[in-house]
Design a protein around this motif. Structure first.
Motif, PDB file in Angstrom:
ATOM      1  N   ASP A 235       0.827  -1.221   0.000  1.00  0.00           N
ATOM      2  CA  ASP A 235       0.000   0.000   0.000  1.00  0.00           C
ATOM      3  C   ASP A 235       0.859   1.268   0.000  1.00  0.00           C
ATOM      4  OD1 ASP A 235      -2.012  -1.834   0.445  1.00  0.00           O
ATOM      5  OD2 ASP A 235      -1.900  -1.587   2.645  1.00  0.00           O
ATOM      6  N   ASN A 236       2.143   1.108  -0.306  1.00  0.00           N
ATOM      7  CA  ASN A 236       3.071   2.238  -0.352  1.00  0.00           C
ATOM      8  C   ASN A 236       3.304   2.871   1.026  1.00  0.00           C
ATOM      9  OD1 ASN A 236       4.865   3.561  -2.032  1.00  0.00           O
ATOM     10  ND2 ASN A 236       3.489   5.329  -2.302  1.00  0.00           N
ATOM     11  N   LYS A 237       3.008   2.103   2.088  1.00  0.00           N
ATOM     12  CA  LYS A 237       3.239   2.598   3.454  1.00  0.00           C
ATOM     13  C   LYS A 237       4.586   2.097   3.940  1.00  0.00           C
ATOM     14  CE  LYS A 237      -1.013   3.565   5.835  1.00  0.00           C
ATOM     15  NZ  LYS A 237      -2.001   3.058   6.759  1.00  0.00           N
ATOM     16  N   LEU A 238       5.241   2.893   4.801  1.00  0.00           N
ATOM     17  CA  LEU A 238       6.537   2.466   5.320  1.00  0.00           C
ATOM     18  C   LEU A 238       6.367   1.518   6.500  1.00  0.00           C
ATOM     19  CD1 LEU A 238       8.545   5.831   5.268  1.00  0.00           C
ATOM     20  CD2 LEU A 238       8.856   3.887   3.751  1.00  0.00           C
ATOM     21  N   CYS A 239       7.245   0.525   6.576  1.00  0.00           N
ATOM     22  CA  CYS A 239       7.289  -0.311   7.786  1.00  0.00           C
ATOM     23  C   CYS A 239       8.738  -0.699   8.051  1.00  0.00           C
ATOM     24  CB  CYS A 239       6.406  -1.551   7.637  1.00  0.00           C
ATOM     25  SG  CYS A 239       7.065  -2.780   6.519  1.00  0.00           S
ATOM     26  N   GLY A 240       8.989  -1.278   9.211  1.00  0.00           N
ATOM     27  CA  GLY A 240      10.358  -1.634   9.583  1.00  0.00           C
ATOM     28  C   GLY A 240      10.605  -3.127   9.544  1.00  0.00           C
ATOM     29  N   ASP A 241      11.696  -3.538  10.188  1.00  0.00           N
ATOM     30  CA  ASP A 241      12.013  -4.969  10.312  1.00  0.00           C
ATOM     31  C   ASP A 241      11.247  -5.588  11.480  1.00  0.00           C
ATOM     32  OD1 ASP A 241      13.827  -4.768   8.255  1.00  0.00           O
ATOM     33  OD2 ASP A 241      15.604  -4.650   9.543  1.00  0.00           O
ATOM     34  N   VAL A 242      10.635  -4.723  12.302  1.00  0.00           N
ATOM     35  CA  VAL A 242       9.919  -5.171  13.498  1.00  0.00           C
ATOM     36  C   VAL A 242       8.414  -5.092  13.244  1.00  0.00           C
ATOM     37  CG1 VAL A 242       9.474  -4.584  15.931  1.00  0.00           C
ATOM     38  CG2 VAL A 242      11.795  -4.404  15.012  1.00  0.00           C
ATOM     39  N   ASP A 243       7.703  -6.111  13.701  1.00  0.00           N
ATOM     40  CA  ASP A 243       6.249  -6.103  13.610  1.00  0.00           C
ATOM     41  C   ASP A 243       5.723  -5.234  14.759  1.00  0.00           C
ATOM     42  OD1 ASP A 243       3.624  -6.761  12.917  1.00  0.00           O
ATOM     43  OD2 ASP A 243       3.630  -8.419  14.364  1.00  0.00           O
ATOM     44  N   TYR A 244       5.640  -3.946  14.490  1.00  0.00           N
ATOM     45  CA  TYR A 244       5.389  -2.936  15.522  1.00  0.00           C
ATOM     46  C   TYR A 244       4.146  -3.266  16.368  1.00  0.00           C
ATOM     47  CZ  TYR A 244       4.986   1.725  17.565  1.00  0.00           C
ATOM     48  OH  TYR A 244       4.910   2.769  18.432  1.00  0.00           O
ATOM     49  N   GLU A 245       3.068  -3.664  15.699  1.00  0.00           N
ATOM     50  CA  GLU A 245       1.791  -3.882  16.414  1.00  0.00           C
ATOM     51  C   GLU A 245       1.929  -4.950  17.501  1.00  0.00           C
ATOM     52  OE1 GLU A 245       1.928  -3.482  13.095  1.00  0.00           O
ATOM     53  OE2 GLU A 245       1.039  -1.468  13.188  1.00  0.00           O
ATOM     54  N   SER A 246       2.630  -6.050  17.179  1.00  0.00           N
ATOM     55  CA  SER A 246       2.734  -7.114  18.189  1.00  0.00           C
ATOM     56  C   SER A 246       3.844  -6.818  19.205  1.00  0.00           C
ATOM     57  CB  SER A 246       2.957  -8.485  17.521  1.00  0.00           C
ATOM     58  OG  SER A 246       4.285  -8.645  17.085  1.00  0.00           O
ATOM     59  N   VAL A 247       4.901  -6.138  18.769  1.00  0.00           N
ATOM     60  CA  VAL A 247       6.063  -5.940  19.644  1.00  0.00           C
ATOM     61  C   VAL A 247       5.868  -4.766  20.620  1.00  0.00           C
ATOM     62  CG1 VAL A 247       8.536  -5.345  19.681  1.00  0.00           C
ATOM     63  CG2 VAL A 247       7.685  -7.030  18.040  1.00  0.00           C
ATOM     64  N   ALA A 248       5.309  -3.667  20.138  1.00  0.00           N
ATOM     65  CA  ALA A 248       5.233  -2.440  20.961  1.00  0.00           C
ATOM     66  C   ALA A 248       4.620  -2.678  22.352  1.00  0.00           C
ATOM     67  CB  ALA A 248       4.484  -1.340  20.213  1.00  0.00           C
ATOM     68  N   PRO A 249       3.494  -3.416  22.466  1.00  0.00           N
ATOM     69  CA  PRO A 249       2.902  -3.574  23.806  1.00  0.00           C
ATOM     70  C   PRO A 249       3.808  -4.300  24.797  1.00  0.00           C
ATOM     71  CG  PRO A 249       1.377  -4.314  22.079  1.00  0.00           C
ATOM     72  CD  PRO A 249       2.694  -4.070  21.426  1.00  0.00           C
ATOM     73  N   LYS A 250       4.798  -5.045  24.263  1.00  0.00           N
ATOM     74  CA  LYS A 250       5.662  -5.842  25.134  1.00  0.00           C
ATOM     75  C   LYS A 250       6.902  -5.076  25.622  1.00  0.00           C
ATOM     76  CE  LYS A 250       6.997 -10.664  25.132  1.00  0.00           C
ATOM     77  NZ  LYS A 250       7.378 -11.807  24.332  1.00  0.00           N
ATOM     78  N   CYS A 251       7.223  -3.963  24.948  1.00  0.00           N
ATOM     79  CA  CYS A 251       8.499  -3.294  25.282  1.00  0.00           C
ATOM     80  C   CYS A 251       8.307  -2.142  26.250  1.00  0.00           C
ATOM     81  CB  CYS A 251       9.185  -2.660  24.086  1.00  0.00           C
ATOM     82  SG  CYS A 251       8.807  -3.180  22.537  1.00  0.00           S
ATOM     83  N   SER A 252       9.470  -1.678  26.777  1.00  0.00           N
ATOM     84  CA  SER A 252       9.431  -0.463  27.592  1.00  0.00           C
ATOM     85  C   SER A 252       9.570   0.753  26.679  1.00  0.00           C
ATOM     86  CB  SER A 252      10.545  -0.478  28.638  1.00  0.00           C
ATOM     87  OG  SER A 252      11.793  -0.606  28.011  1.00  0.00           O
ATOM     88  N   ALA A 253      10.295   0.587  25.567  1.00  0.00           N
ATOM     89  CA  ALA A 253      10.460   1.687  24.610  1.00  0.00           C
ATOM     90  C   ALA A 253      10.716   1.102  23.234  1.00  0.00           C
ATOM     91  CB  ALA A 253      11.626   2.585  25.027  1.00  0.00           C
TER      92      ALA A 253
END
Ligand code: NDP
Length: 281
Positions: A235-253
């Motif tokens: 969809d021409n959207k940027l993303c990273g090497d990390v699956d942000y949606e699943s990882v973010a809730p687990k991290c401190s930052a």
């Protein structure tokens, strides 16, 4: 709650600090000049070169643009670098990568005078980093250290795991974390039980070049996750090497994509340009 590490804000802060410094240097009659060479017209490279020129303009650094055609020969490019090496009014030389296939990247990077190598890719600068001497440091990993420091994230004594061992990200990242007294592990495509290794990390730096590969199961609860990857999805959207949606809730930052590591790379390039004056003296 997870802290979102705002690379856009920190890079703006660094650029403003540099702008002030450059203005002071101008008052003392010191002008900084960066030569940017692009061979061919790879669209992503054109975007990056444009951003670098804009950052120079903002900070008050003069930029010289060399836009060479795709068919430019290696000798011709080396000759231009030789001329720029010899010019006293040019402080930094940057060759935008990747180069067309007929040009040997290694040879070109080696041709840049180490004191003008603001990308920090010359073996002499890499060697200086390795032994803890002064020199230019590769901009992306240097930017990550700035993000960690400015968010008061302690590195000393922490388990730091870097995924990726490229010369421009993974290896210098590991060296910088080591310099900050982290306990560093570098992983790569031959690493066995990657999840087991990454799950030990207090600080996990991900530079794999594979969209959203790192999911929550690779990450320890409360870890700091730095995502270096940049990809454009269908969809021409940027993303990273990390699956942000699943990882973010687990991290401190965590760093988002876009707006995390990306803007820091250019800010640190500007930092290196300003530093070049002192290194050249
Ligand atoms: P490279 O392709 O040069 O390196 C990728 C590394 O990841 C290699 O060391 C490779 O291992 C390792 N790797 C690949 N697959 C796996 C796997 N399945 N498991 C473990 N390790 C693996 O990439 P770069 O370092 O140049 O860039 C990484 C990412 O960062 C890219 O998405 C790039 O676009 C982005 N980037 C972003 C920048 C920014 O400013 N934000 C700047 C530079 C890059 P091996 O060595 O064994 O092949």
């Amino acid at each position: 709650m997870t802290q979102i590490i705002d690379g856009k804000a920190i890079s703006a802060q660094i650029k403003d600090e540099l702008k002030g410094k450059v203005a002071e240097m101008k008052e003392q009659g010191i002008e900084i000049c960066l030569a940017v060479i692009q061979v061919g017209n790879d669209p992503a490279s054109t975007v990056y070169v444009g951003k670098k020129k804009k950052a120079c303009e903002y900070i008050g650094i003069k930029s010289l643009a060399y836009e060479l055609p795709e068919e430019t020969g290696e000798e011709e490019l080396l000759e231009l670098i030789g001329k720029l090496n010899g010019r006293k009014d040019v402080n930094g030389i940057l060759v935008q990568l990747p180069l067309p296939k007929h040009i040997a990247e290694e040879k070109v990077l080696a041709a840049i005078e180490p004191v003008k190598d603001v990308d920090g890719f010359h073996v002499q600068n890499v060697g200086s980093l390795c032994v803890g001497k002064k020199g230019f440091v590769s901009c992306t990993p240097a930017g990550i250290i700035q993000l960690l420091k400015r968010y008061h994230i302690e590195i000393e004594g922490k388990e730091c795991v870097v995924i990726g061992r490229s010369n421009i990200v993974g290896k210098p990242m590991a060296l910088l974390l080591l310099q900050e007294n982290g306990t560093v592990t570098v992983t790569h495509s031959r690493t066995k039980n990657l999840k087991e290794v990454t799950s030990r990390a207090d600080i996990l730096v991900v530079a794999i070049g594979k969209p959203k590969m790192i999911t929550a199961e690779y990450v320890k609860e409360g870890a700091v996750v730095i995502d270096v990857g940049i990809h454009r999805n269908a969809d021409n959207k940027l993303c990273g090497d990390v699956d942000y949606e699943s990882v973010a809730p687990k991290c401190s930052a965590i760093t988002p994509v876009p707006g995390g590591v990306g803007p820091m790379t250019i800010a640190m390039l500007m930092y290196n340009c300003v530093e070049s004056v002192a290194l050249q003296q």
